[in-house]
Enzyme design. Structure first.
Site, PDB file in Angstrom:
ATOM      1  N   ASP A 586     -37.493  16.643  65.956  1.00  0.00           N
ATOM      2  CA  ASP A 586     -38.641  16.945  65.104  1.00  0.00           C
ATOM      3  C   ASP A 586     -38.267  18.071  64.152  1.00  0.00           C
ATOM      4  O   ASP A 586     -37.635  19.066  64.558  1.00  0.00           O
ATOM      5  CB  ASP A 586     -39.845  17.351  65.962  1.00  0.00           C
ATOM      6  N   ASN A 594     -43.965  20.612  53.222  1.00  0.00           N
ATOM      7  CA  ASN A 594     -44.829  19.782  52.370  1.00  0.00           C
ATOM      8  C   ASN A 594     -45.780  20.626  51.541  1.00  0.00           C
ATOM      9  O   ASN A 594     -46.027  20.342  50.370  1.00  0.00           O
ATOM     10  CB  ASN A 594     -45.613  18.804  53.223  1.00  0.00           C
ATOM     11  N   HIS A 599     -44.848  16.660  48.956  1.00  0.00           N
ATOM     12  CA  HIS A 599     -44.502  15.568  49.874  1.00  0.00           C
ATOM     13  C   HIS A 599     -43.240  14.822  49.446  1.00  0.00           C
ATOM     14  O   HIS A 599     -42.518  14.286  50.289  1.00  0.00           O
ATOM     15  CB  HIS A 599     -45.667  14.594  49.999  1.00  0.00           C
ATOM     16  N   ARG A 619     -22.206   4.458  66.606  1.00  0.00           N
ATOM     17  CA  ARG A 619     -21.721   3.404  67.503  1.00  0.00           C
ATOM     18  C   ARG A 619     -22.708   2.232  67.510  1.00  0.00           C
ATOM     19  O   ARG A 619     -23.904   2.400  67.249  1.00  0.00           O
ATOM     20  CB  ARG A 619     -21.564   3.954  68.920  1.00  0.00           C
ATOM     21  N   GLU A 630     -42.359  13.256  60.823  1.00  0.00           N
ATOM     22  CA  GLU A 630     -41.056  13.930  60.776  1.00  0.00           C
ATOM     23  C   GLU A 630     -40.314  13.838  62.098  1.00  0.00           C
ATOM     24  O   GLU A 630     -39.375  14.594  62.337  1.00  0.00           O
ATOM     25  CB  GLU A 630     -41.251  15.397  60.366  1.00  0.00           C
ATOM     26  N   LYS A 637     -25.690   6.211  74.759  1.00  0.00           N
ATOM     27  CA  LYS A 637     -25.038   6.086  76.059  1.00  0.00           C
ATOM     28  C   LYS A 637     -23.935   7.131  76.165  1.00  0.00           C
ATOM     29  O   LYS A 637     -23.240   7.418  75.188  1.00  0.00           O
ATOM     30  CB  LYS A 637     -24.461   4.680  76.234  1.00  0.00           C
TER      31      LYS A 637
END
Length: 713
Positions: A586, A594, A599, A619, A630, A637
């Site tokens: 995040d 913003n 924006h 990968r 956002e 893996k």
């Protein structure tokens, strides 16, 4: 005398009773098994068509026997003598009007307008039904009468072998009337069936749409309420964590006041020490009133929100209860333990005001007067309700205990004699959230459709009356002229037919052939175009499917596609015993970006982060998606150390990235939460996502621009 003897002989005839029994049984079977259901108990019964067919083909006496059986079955089926009364009166009226040379359809319309509908309206007045519902039933009765009357006329036209020669001779009708009546029967009956079928379909679709909307509102309400509670639980946890530091009495009171100002959903907040004595309270007015209570009521020892954190050293959310000391509203207590040096020092508690749910209702439903909600706790106690009348709550509980009608739908309920559509969801606390809507909207829809159908029928009948006269004149005038010409000729003389007759037939044949050729060529051309358009459509569908699976701004997977692909990869990792991880990312303080730069600049930041994510995790087994706003989510893996190093490398890369807005340079950071899953982990993917989200929250709470991880063995 002859008439009396003829009547006696007719009554002795076995044919009278045989045909009466036959038509009566056909009518009864139609009433029972061939009903036309419009909505709820609003049903078209068509058995009367066989009674009227019997009236036209076998006479009044035979029709009386058929009516007794047919209408008796309807009385038995609905347990309502109203039908037996009005339909038998209809037969008597129509028998009289037929003797006066009225057409059956016009006579039936007159009956319902002058006799049937007034009787129906009088009966409905005693039933105390809403005015809109009364209008709908009256319109339905008129349409029902028109429909089964036209069916009877059609049966009489197309089943002439049943007609008896014993009926009195009638004056032959002019061609214009024959054309008009045949036109009405062949056009109005299908039109009426189609119109009523479309009405039924539109009502069913509207009902499904309404029920889906109610379910969505109930689900959204459940989510909003849960977020509301969780948000305040987090606030209490944060308050307790702050109180872990040894603050002075004044500092604690000031901190409590600040939290109450930040979270107005709390009707009151308090701090209690380890002996269950309330030491601080907010707001101050409530706390002063609390201090005036007897000493034995100053303790909260008996409250679960104190006992549970003390015994388990974990946060607690209570069931619904009535406030004490700080008010009498329905509240829930949210508490968290205060722990200093690993020892229980008391609790921080907030009483969450449940009546504030009304704000959520307005946010969700707006000013819609036909929709309202009811919230019950796990003990069926009313937490919140916005029913138009207070007595409706009692009516609701009474309706729940009553036996439902056999044809009642699961999303229908009758409260105080009025039908409502509703949906209910139950959250993890056992609360039931009901969302209701009056069925008046459906009643209005049906009534409006009935008005359109009736107006259309009237327009069609008037139109065909005019057309029938016009067509009749064009057909009969040349025919009469030809017959008059033929009758004036002497035997052996050649008849001079109108000179244009053969030419018209030849012209018509030529045009038909030409039209056939045009149609054939058009079909070939159309087939070619269809093939080409099909190819274009397949290509377009492929592009649309690709767009549906990706986020429009970043080109990453969207949330739905990620859920599908990640679930498959997650299950494969579990089967092959491979370690994997779910990460939530995040952008920190993105709202500020913003607000300061706009924006479009914010979108540029999101795109940049997405591109670097794709470059960093490239990968084939790596799955990256924009989770919303956002936020990003990644499935990878690998073992814990490798994954953490890779995400830490990405975090530092973003930290160094320079963004520009006009002449201003700025930087952004990201917070990361990772849930590592060992090869033996047994949790589900959605649980892993929630755990990663929790770790992201910890990263945010601990200062942002960092990675927090948790490993599940």
């Amino acid at each position: 005398m002859l008439t009396k003897e003829k009547l006696i002989n007719k009554l002795k005839s076995p044919e009278l009773y045989l045909y009466g029994l036959l038509f009566g049984c056909l009518g009864a079977i139609t009433n029972i098994y061939l009903t036309f259901d419009l909505y709820g108990q609003l049903t078209l019964h068509l058995g009367q068509s066989f009674v009227l067919f019997c009236l036209l083909s076998r006479g009044f006496s035979c029709a009386l026997i058929a009516a007794a059986i047919t209408n008796g079955s309807l009385w038995y089926l609905t347990d309502n003598p109203y039908f037996f009364l009005t339909l038998n009166l209809e037969l008597l009226f129509l028998g009289l009007m037929l003797r006066k040379k009225f057409w059956l359809l016009s006579a039936d319309i007159i009956y319902w307008l002058l006799i049937g509908l007034p009787i129906t309206y009088t009966i409905l007045l005693f039933a105390n039904l809403p005015a809109d519902f009364n209008i709908m039933i009256l319109s339905k009765q008129l349409l029902n009468g028109v429909m089964y009357t036209i069916i009877a006329i059609a049966l009489n036209y197309f089943a002439p072998q049943v007609t008896t020669s014993s009926l009195p001779d009638r004056k032959r009708e002019p061609l214009s009337k024959i054309i008009f009546r045949l036109s009405v029967v062949t056009i109005v009956l299908p039109s009426l069936i189609i119109a009523l079928s479309l009405t039924q379909k539109s009502v069913s679709q509207f009902e499904r749409t309404t029920v889906d909307k109610l379910f969505n509102h109930a689900t959204e309400l459940e989510t909003i309420i849960e977020q509301y509670i969780v948000r305040h639980q987090v606030a209490i946890d944060a308050l307790a964590s702050t109180l872990n530091y040894q603050l002075s009495t004044d500092e604690q009171q000031k901190l409590l006041n600040n939290y109450l100002a930040l979270y107005p959903g709390f009707i009151s907040m308090l701090i209690a020490n380890s002996q269950a004595e309330v030491t601080h309270g907010a707001p101050n007015s409530f706390y002063q009133n609390y201090l005036k209570l007897p000493k034995n009521e100053h303790l909260v020892t008996d409250r679960e929100y104190f006992k549970y954190p003390k015994e388990t050293l974990t946060p607690y959310i209570s069931k619904v209860f009535q406030g004490r000391g700080f008010g009498s509203d329905m509240i829930i207590g949210i508490s968290s333990p205060i722990i200093i040096n690993d020892e229980f020092q008391g609790i921080a508690e907030g009483s969450l005001n449940l009546p504030k749910f009304g704000e959520f209702e307005y946010e969700l439903l707006g000013d819609n007067p036909n929709e309202f909600i009811l919230i019950l706790d796990s003990n069926k106690k009313v937490i919140y309700q916005s029913m138009p009348e207070k007595e409706m709550v009692d009516g609701f509980f009474e309706a729940l205990t009553q036996e439902r009608a056999p044809n009642a739908k699961p999303f229908e309920i009758v409260i105080d004699g009025k039908k409502y559509l509703y949906q209910v969801t139950e959250n993890e606390r056992g609360w039931q959230l009901f969302v209701f809507q009056s069925s008046d909207v459906i009643t209005t829809l049906i009534t409006d459709n009935f008005y359109v159908v009736l107006l259309s029928l009237f327009t069609i009948i008037v139109l065909f009356l005019f057309l029938a006269r016009t067509v009749s004149e064009r057909l009969t005038t040349p025919l009469v002229q030809f017959i008059e010409q033929f009758s004036q000729l002497d035997k052996g003389m050649k008849v001079n037919l109108p000179a244009d007759s053969p030419a018209e037939f030849a012209f018509l044949t030529k045009k038909i052939n030409h039209a056939h050729n045009l149609q054939r060529n058009y079909q070939q051309h159309l087939a070619s175009e269809v093939e080409e358009k099909t190819k274009q459509l397949q290509h377009l569908n492929f592009e649309l499917e690709l767009k549906a699976r990706t986020d429009g701004l970043t080109g990453l997977l969207n949330r739905n596609s990620f859920d599908e692909l990640a679930e498959n990869s997650f299950q494969l990792s579990q089967r092959e015993k491979l370690p994997c991880a779910i990460a939530m990312l995040d952008i920190d303080h993105f709202k500020k970006v913003n607000d300061l730069y706009g924006h479009l600049t914010g979108d540029t930041c999101i795109i940049t982060l997405a591109e670097k994510l794709k470059a960093h995790f490239k990968r084939n087994t790596d799955l990256i998606a924009r989770f919303g706003g956002e936020e990003f989510i990644v499935f990878v893996k690998g073992d814990e150390q490798q994954i953490n190093e890779k995400f830490e490398s990405y975090r530092k890369l973003i930290e160094k990235e320079i963004f520009t807005h006009e002449e201003t340079l700025f930087q952004i950071t990201v917070s990361i939460g990772v849930c590592h899953l060992s090869p033996n982990a047994t949790i589900k993917l959605v649980e892993a996502v929630n755990l990663a989200d929790e770790q992201l929250y910890h990263s945010k709470a601990n200062g942002r621009n960092q990675l927090t991880g948790q490993k599940i063995s």
